[in-house]
Design a protein around this motif. Sequence first.
Motif, short mmCIF file in Angstrom:
data_model
loop_
_atom_site.label_atom_id
_atom_site.label_comp_id
_atom_site.label_asym_id
_atom_site.label_seq_id
_atom_site.Cartn_x
_atom_site.Cartn_y
_atom_site.Cartn_z
N CYS A 28 8.44 -55.81 -23.53
CA CYS A 28 7.58 -54.92 -22.75
C CYS A 28 6.95 -53.88 -23.67
N HIS A 33 4.15 -53.99 -19.94
CA HIS A 33 4.93 -54.41 -18.78
C HIS A 33 4.17 -55.45 -17.96
N CYS A 57 8.07 -53.51 -12.97
CA CYS A 57 7.94 -54.54 -13.99
C CYS A 57 8.91 -55.67 -13.68
N CYS A 60 11.52 -56.01 -17.15
CA CYS A 60 12.56 -55.03 -17.47
C CYS A 60 13.02 -54.25 -16.25
ZN LIG Z 1 8.74 -53.84 -18.48
#
Ligand SMILES: [Zn+2]
Length: 84
Positions: A28, A33, A57, A60
């Motif tokens: 990311c 992202h 996102c 993550c």
């Molecule tokens: Zn992310």
Amino acid sequence: MRATVKERLDAARAEVARLEREAALASCAEAGHTWESLGGAHCGCEDGHCSVPVLTCTRCGGCDYGENAEAAETRRQCQERAAP
Ligand SMILES: [Zn+2]
Ligand SMILES: [Zn+2]
């Protein structure tokens, strides 16, 4: 004391999960992202009718809490409307 197979398996799984999170965060940071809509939030103006998108996102699990280009544009338009 020797760890049982189950304990070693649990430890290994925890390590894999930790590394996967780390890899997701690294990708990311590098590529940006992968945002997906989480819902909407009130834009914060007096109007009370408009909302800004909140993104999360998919990689993550991060959240922008409504800090994105579309939200900025909505807030700008709200300010223009509110201006005398
Ligand atoms: Zn992310
Ligand atoms: Zn507004």
